[in-house]
Design an enzyme around this catalytic site. Structure first.
Site, PDB file in Angstrom:
ATOM      1  N   GLY A 129       0.771  -1.243   0.000  1.00 21.99           N
ATOM      2  CA  GLY A 129       0.000   0.000   0.000  1.00 21.99           C
ATOM      3  C   GLY A 129       0.793   1.280   0.000  1.00 21.99           C
ATOM      4  N   GLU A 158       4.366  -6.284   1.692  1.00 21.04           N
ATOM      5  CA  GLU A 158       3.814  -6.753   0.431  1.00 21.04           C
ATOM      6  C   GLU A 158       3.676  -5.654  -0.608  1.00 21.04           C
ATOM      7  OE1 GLU A 158       0.957 -10.441   1.417  1.00 21.04           O
ATOM      8  OE2 GLU A 158       0.005  -8.509   1.185  1.00 21.04           O
ATOM      9  N   GLY A 218       3.544  -3.681  -4.037  1.00 21.13           N
ATOM     10  CA  GLY A 218       3.337  -3.959  -5.459  1.00 21.13           C
ATOM     11  C   GLY A 218       3.658  -2.711  -6.260  1.00 21.13           C
ATOM     12  N   ARG A 219       2.782  -1.704  -6.098  1.00 19.96           N
ATOM     13  CA  ARG A 219       2.912  -0.452  -6.848  1.00 19.96           C
ATOM     14  C   ARG A 219       4.306   0.172  -6.710  1.00 19.96           C
ATOM     15  NH1 ARG A 219      -1.552   2.877  -7.732  1.00 19.96           N
ATOM     16  NH2 ARG A 219      -2.606   1.824  -6.027  1.00 19.96           N
ATOM     17  N   ARG A 239      -6.984   3.392 -15.355  1.00 21.72           N
ATOM     18  CA  ARG A 239      -6.969   3.974 -14.008  1.00 21.72           C
ATOM     19  C   ARG A 239      -7.618   5.347 -13.913  1.00 21.72           C
ATOM     20  NH1 ARG A 239      -3.050   4.966 -11.284  1.00 21.72           N
ATOM     21  NH2 ARG A 239      -3.836   4.198  -9.275  1.00 21.72           N
ATOM     22  N   TYR A 259     -10.473   5.490 -11.328  1.00 25.54           N
ATOM     23  CA  TYR A 259     -10.166   6.191 -10.067  1.00 25.54           C
ATOM     24  C   TYR A 259      -9.813   7.666 -10.260  1.00 25.54           C
ATOM     25  CZ  TYR A 259      -8.471   1.305  -9.443  1.00 25.54           C
ATOM     26  OH  TYR A 259      -8.300  -0.043  -9.460  1.00 25.54           O
ATOM     27  N   CYS A 283     -14.473   3.367 -28.246  1.00 23.09           N
ATOM     28  CA  CYS A 283     -15.762   3.980 -28.527  1.00 23.09           C
ATOM     29  C   CYS A 283     -16.469   4.241 -27.202  1.00 23.09           C
ATOM     30  CB  CYS A 283     -16.565   3.024 -29.404  1.00 23.09           C
ATOM     31  SG  CYS A 283     -17.998   3.817 -30.090  1.00 23.09           S
ATOM     32  N   GLU A 284     -15.952   5.220 -26.474  1.00 25.27           N
ATOM     33  CA  GLU A 284     -16.412   5.466 -25.106  1.00 25.27           C
ATOM     34  C   GLU A 284     -15.913   6.846 -24.696  1.00 25.27           C
ATOM     35  OE1 GLU A 284     -17.365   2.541 -22.924  1.00 25.27           O
ATOM     36  OE2 GLU A 284     -17.509   3.753 -21.112  1.00 25.27           O
ATOM     37  N   TYR A 316      -0.393  -1.682 -12.191  1.00 21.92           N
ATOM     38  CA  TYR A 316      -1.837  -1.678 -12.433  1.00 21.92           C
ATOM     39  C   TYR A 316      -2.226  -1.059 -13.781  1.00 21.92           C
ATOM     40  CZ  TYR A 316      -1.661  -2.785  -7.471  1.00 21.92           C
ATOM     41  OH  TYR A 316      -1.368  -3.384  -6.262  1.00 21.92           O
TER      42      TYR A 316
HETATM   43  N1  LLP Z   1      -1.288  -7.063  -0.550  1.00 24.31           N
HETATM   44  C1  LLP Z   1      -2.608  -7.171  -0.703  1.00 24.31           C
HETATM   45  C2  LLP Z   1      -3.342  -8.152   0.065  1.00 24.31           C
HETATM   46  C3  LLP Z   1      -3.268  -6.350  -1.631  1.00 24.31           C
HETATM   47  O1  LLP Z   1      -4.576  -6.456  -1.774  1.00 24.31           O
HETATM   48  C4  LLP Z   1      -2.522  -5.426  -2.390  1.00 24.31           C
HETATM   49  C5  LLP Z   1      -3.177  -4.577  -3.370  1.00 24.31           C
HETATM   50  C6  LLP Z   1      -1.136  -5.353  -2.196  1.00 24.31           C
HETATM   51  C7  LLP Z   1      -0.551  -6.184  -1.254  1.00 24.31           C
HETATM   52  C8  LLP Z   1      -0.250  -4.417  -2.956  1.00 24.31           C
HETATM   53  O2  LLP Z   1      -0.568  -3.106  -2.698  1.00 24.31           O
HETATM   54  P1  LLP Z   1       0.319  -1.934  -3.331  1.00 24.31           P
HETATM   55  O3  LLP Z   1       1.657  -1.960  -2.649  1.00 24.31           O
HETATM   56  O4  LLP Z   1       0.437  -2.186  -4.772  1.00 24.31           O
HETATM   57  O5  LLP Z   1      -0.457  -0.709  -3.015  1.00 24.31           O
HETATM   58  N2  LLP Z   1      -5.903  -1.367  -8.970  1.00 24.31           N
HETATM   59  C9  LLP Z   1      -5.649  -0.364  -7.956  1.00 24.31           C
HETATM   60  C10 LLP Z   1      -4.851  -0.915  -6.810  1.00 24.31           C
HETATM   61  C11 LLP Z   1      -5.497  -2.096  -6.153  1.00 24.31           C
HETATM   62  C12 LLP Z   1      -4.651  -2.686  -5.064  1.00 24.31           C
HETATM   63  C13 LLP Z   1      -5.138  -4.039  -4.702  1.00 24.31           C
HETATM   64  N3  LLP Z   1      -4.406  -4.675  -3.666  1.00 24.31           N
HETATM   65  C14 LLP Z   1      -4.946   0.813  -8.612  1.00 24.31           C
HETATM   66  O6  LLP Z   1      -4.730   0.777  -9.805  1.00 24.31           O
HETATM   67  O7  LLP Z   1      -4.637   1.788  -7.944  1.00 24.31           O
END
Ligand code: LLP
Length: 432
Positions: A249, A291, A293-294, A331, A335, A362-363, A391
């Site tokens: 997150g 954890e 990701g982003r 995105r 969002y 087409c949107e 993402y």
């Molecule tokens: N762990 C869990 C259980 C999660 O659900 C997520 C993200 C992460 C780790 C990784 O979070 P990060 O570090 O990437 O913030 N599609 C949305 C983001 C959805 C995130 C879903 N879960 C966007 O494009 O902003």
């Protein structure tokens, strides 16, 4: 000027990813095109690993949350960097295993895993399954029994913390489809149930409060609550769970005005909070999992498009249409996400235009952004959208039967295809 170290400008004033001129990449591979920096991804992985070593005696592991960008090569890089991996579906799991990712370092999440996904996880020897609900717990115990396996699990807990982020990406509060709520007693009941399952080994707890979070306080509060719950479990259930997954997150900078806290500062504070809470409760400091990701892949990626039509509507706005859009980056539509864009051939020049960058679907809502400052743009120019590494590829769709762009990985002055461009034939491959 830039939102990531991997972005530079060469003498011709062209945007570069590491040492590769993106205009050359666009000419070589065509557009739309995702371009990623391997050096940046590796650097981001190391930031997490090193912070855990520096501020938490290395008593933890960073997992790459593959939902941010899942393909075989990214899994290989994460494996090479000795990260763990968070997967959330049979498809992500299959991708990881196909890439040779060590299954014992895989954590399998998801709020509604199917029996066949759980069977696959057991057969691949997934290290930890993060169980979301009682139905899953019972199903997993049965499936593991049938295979005579004892499966390690964590339980997903909703700590009741409200992270200040977009509504769609908040997950820690009680009104969330993910996990067991703490304050209703649901989480404690799940712990009791899990320890009574003969083919389940409960190793710890998992939580995740949301995504793109800039404020450190909700993370600290979560850590405090979760350690408190570990101590409560010891008291009420008599077992000392040693693993705590604090989720991902961490926010990244999409636009120059955004200022996410440095990750080291977060890790230092969270480590202090855990140590303090543990010593207060006389609980051993847990092995922690992070954890991200982003923040691993987001800043490492850009998307290149070719400008087509430019429509100036006097007194209203200027639409600049490109050859991609919501199918490769949904995105903004989902969002209202903000991005920084630039004319990749005029990277050092002043931004003199304000445009709405429109996709080719087409949107009407197919936009990458509105009122975006950018250098002069005209038909044929290459426009770069920055910080699209997370993402975007992973959320791409085939709306209007648009093929997905390829992904190019750059390392120093080298480039290689890591995901091929889809063709129209690919789009009809499953049709009967
Ligand atoms: N762990 C869990 C259980 C999660 O659900 C997520 C993200 C992460 C780790 C990784 O979070 P990060 O570090 O990437 O913030 N599609 C949305 C983001 C959805 C995130 C879903 N879960 C966007 O494009 O902003």
């Amino acid at each position: 000027m830039f939102v990531a170290d991997c972005l530079q400008v060469n003498q011709e004033g062209h945007l570069c990813v590491e040492q590769r001129d993106v205009l050359e990449l666009a000419a070589k591979y065509g557009t739309p095109l995702y371009v990623m920096s391997e050096t940046q991804i590796r650097k981001n992985c190391r930031l997490y690993q090193d912070s855990l070593k520096r501020f938490y005696d290395g008593n933890g592991l960073a997992l790459y949350a593959s939902k941010a960008f899942c393909c075989k090569e990214i899994c290989r890089i994460a494996s090479d960097e000795e990260m763990g991996l968070d997967v959330v579906s049979g498809g992500e799991l299959y991708t990881a295993v196909s890439a040779g990712f060590p299954s014992e370092r895989i954590y399998f999440h998801g709020n509604n895993k199917t029996a066949s996904e759980l069977v696959a996880a057991l057969e691949y020897g997934v290290g930890t399954i993060v169980v979301d609900n009682l139905e899953e717990l019972e199903m997993l115990d049965r499936l593991a029994a049938a295979k005579n396996i004892c499966q390690e699990i964590m339980l997903r807990v909703k700590p009741g913390v409200d992270a200040h982020t977009h509504n769609f990406i908040r997950t820690g509060q009680i009104d969330s489809k993910f996990g067991f709520a703490l304050e209703t007693g649901e989480a404690m009941a799940a712990v009791k149930k899990a320890v009574s399952c003969p083919h389940i080994i409960l190793t710890g707890l998992h939580c995740h409060i949301g995504s793109q979070i800039f404020d450190t306080e909700p993370f600290l509060l979560t850590a405090r609550i979760m350690v408190g719950f570990l101590a409560q479990i010891r008291k009420q259930v008599g077992c000392e769970l040693r693993k705590l997954n604090l989720g991902g997150g961490f926010g990244i900078q999409y636009t120059p005005d955004q200022d996410p806290p440095a990750y080291e500062a977060y890790m230092k504070r969270v480590s202090t909070v855990i140590h303090e809470t543990c010593s207060l409760l006389d609980f051993p400091t847990p092995f922690i999992l992070m954890e991200p990701g982003r923040s691993i892949v987001g800043p490492a990626g850009i998307t290149l498009y070719t400008v087509g039509a430019v429509k100036e509507i006097p007194g209203v706005r200027t639409y600049v249409s490109v050859d991609g859009g919501m199918t490769d980056n949904p995105r903004y539509a989902l969002y209202q996400s903000e991005y920084q864009i630039m004319n990749a051939g005029l990277a050092t020049q002043e931004k003199t235009m304000r445009v709405t960058l429109a996709g080719h679907c087409c949107e009407s809502g197919d936009l990458i952004g509105e009122n975006l400052p950018v250098q002069h743009l005209e038909k044929g120019d290459i426009v770069a959208v920055l910080s699209t590494g997370a993402y975007n590829y992973s959320m791409a769709s085939h709306y209007n039967r648009m093929p997905n762009p390829p992904v190019i990985m750059v390392k120093a002055d080298q480039d290689r295809v890591i995901v091929r461009r889809e063709t129209w034939e690919d789009l009809v491959r499953m049709d009967v």
